[in-house]
Design a protein around this motif. Structure first.
Motif, mmCIF file in Angstrom:
data_model
loop_
_atom_site.group_PDB
_atom_site.id
_atom_site.type_symbol
_atom_site.label_atom_id
_atom_site.label_comp_id
_atom_site.label_asym_id
_atom_site.label_seq_id
_atom_site.Cartn_x
_atom_site.Cartn_y
_atom_site.Cartn_z
ATOM 1 N N ILE A 170 1.089 -0.922 -0.350
ATOM 2 C CA ILE A 170 0.201 0.218 0.010
ATOM 3 C C ILE A 170 1.225 0.834 0.181
ATOM 4 C CG2 ILE A 170 -1.557 1.378 1.643
ATOM 5 C CD1 ILE A 170 -2.692 -1.611 2.309
ATOM 6 N N PRO A 171 1.928 1.830 1.225
ATOM 7 C CA PRO A 171 2.388 2.816 0.846
ATOM 8 C C PRO A 171 3.492 2.836 -0.733
ATOM 9 C CG PRO A 171 3.520 1.318 2.750
ATOM 10 C CD PRO A 171 1.882 0.715 2.174
ATOM 11 N N GLU A 172 4.037 1.549 -1.281
ATOM 12 C CA GLU A 172 4.998 1.374 -1.731
ATOM 13 C C GLU A 172 4.087 1.981 -2.888
ATOM 14 O OE1 GLU A 172 6.883 -1.525 -4.419
ATOM 15 O OE2 GLU A 172 6.131 -2.787 -3.365
ATOM 16 N N GLY A 173 3.582 1.163 -3.410
ATOM 17 C CA GLY A 173 1.953 1.908 -4.360
ATOM 18 C C GLY A 173 2.451 3.360 -4.443
ATOM 19 N N ILE A 174 1.654 3.828 -2.909
ATOM 20 C CA ILE A 174 1.656 5.163 -3.000
ATOM 21 C C ILE A 174 3.023 6.352 -3.117
ATOM 22 C CG2 ILE A 174 1.605 7.137 -1.264
ATOM 23 C CD1 ILE A 174 -0.643 5.420 -0.008
ATOM 24 N N SER A 175 4.099 5.625 -2.860
ATOM 25 C CA SER A 175 5.263 6.243 -2.902
ATOM 26 C C SER A 175 5.508 6.152 -4.067
ATOM 27 C CB SER A 175 6.430 5.513 -1.850
ATOM 28 O OG SER A 175 7.130 4.008 -2.049
ATOM 29 N N MET A 176 5.955 5.338 -5.003
ATOM 30 C CA MET A 176 5.769 5.083 -6.655
ATOM 31 C C MET A 176 4.729 5.932 -6.941
ATOM 32 S SD MET A 176 6.525 1.285 -7.230
ATOM 33 C CE MET A 176 5.991 0.586 -8.874
ATOM 34 N N ALA A 177 3.242 6.038 -7.482
ATOM 35 C CA ALA A 177 2.463 6.988 -7.568
ATOM 36 C C ALA A 177 2.639 8.165 -7.658
ATOM 37 C CB ALA A 177 1.231 6.095 -7.317
ATOM 38 N N VAL A 178 2.606 9.296 -6.406
ATOM 39 C CA VAL A 178 3.214 10.286 -5.940
ATOM 40 C C VAL A 178 3.994 10.762 -7.205
ATOM 41 C CG1 VAL A 178 3.160 12.127 -4.256
ATOM 42 C CG2 VAL A 178 1.857 10.083 -3.842
ATOM 43 N N PRO A 179 5.217 10.133 -7.207
ATOM 44 C CA PRO A 179 6.198 11.475 -7.686
ATOM 45 C C PRO A 179 6.021 11.126 -9.274
ATOM 46 C CG PRO A 179 7.557 9.772 -6.649
ATOM 47 C CD PRO A 179 5.817 9.578 -5.630
ATOM 48 N N MET A 180 5.541 10.144 -9.492
ATOM 49 C CA MET A 180 4.840 9.841 -11.399
ATOM 50 C C MET A 180 3.735 10.844 -11.486
ATOM 51 S SD MET A 180 5.660 5.555 -12.162
ATOM 52 C CE MET A 180 5.040 4.934 -11.104
#
Length: 135
Positions: free
Chosen positions: A37-47
């Motif tokens: 869950i936080p991994e997906g967020i940490s990848m999606a936000v910068p992109m």
């Protein structure tokens, strides 16, 4: 920076798909599910902040999750060969994750939040990890 973190996370997830026991495998699967869950967020936000379209962001985040399944597939095949291979793969995965966390994620989070939320998040994540391995 963003792509280095994404690639490093995927290397770690690929290695973590290797099995060593049923209990460890289930505990690891639970920890990975919680951490996705936080991994997906940490990848999606910068992109997304970098100007990427929402559909492309979702595509890349979903594509990145496939490596866990690939690692599990090869782990089922290779893991039955030798305990030494399992030990090497798990050590590699742990080292990759320690590098990502200590070298990239914690310093970045400390810079953004001045250490307050970072420390709290690290403690909660650590406790959840301990709880997940005790189930």
């Amino acid at each position: 920076m963003v792509w280095l973190s994404i690639i490093s996370l995927k290397v770690w997830l690929f290695g973590s798909g290797f099995e060593s026991s049923v209990k460890l495998g289930l505990s690891l699967a639970l920890a990975i599910c919680l951490h996705d869950i936080p991994e997906g967020i940490s990848m999606a936000v910068p992109m997304k902040n970098g100007g990427m379209k929402k559909s492309k962001v979702i595509y890349y985040v979903v594509l990145s999750g496939i490596t866990t399944g690939i690692g599990a597939f090869f782990g089922a095949i290779i893991g039955s060969i030798s305990e030494q291979i399992i030990a090497i793969c798990l050590s590699f995965a742990a080292g990759a994750m320690l590098y990502i966390v200590s070298g990239e994620l914690v310093p970045e989070a400390n810079q953004l939040y001045h250490g307050r939320m970072t420390a709290l998040g690290n403690m909660i994540g650590f406790l959840i990890g301990i709880f997940a391995t005790r189930i």
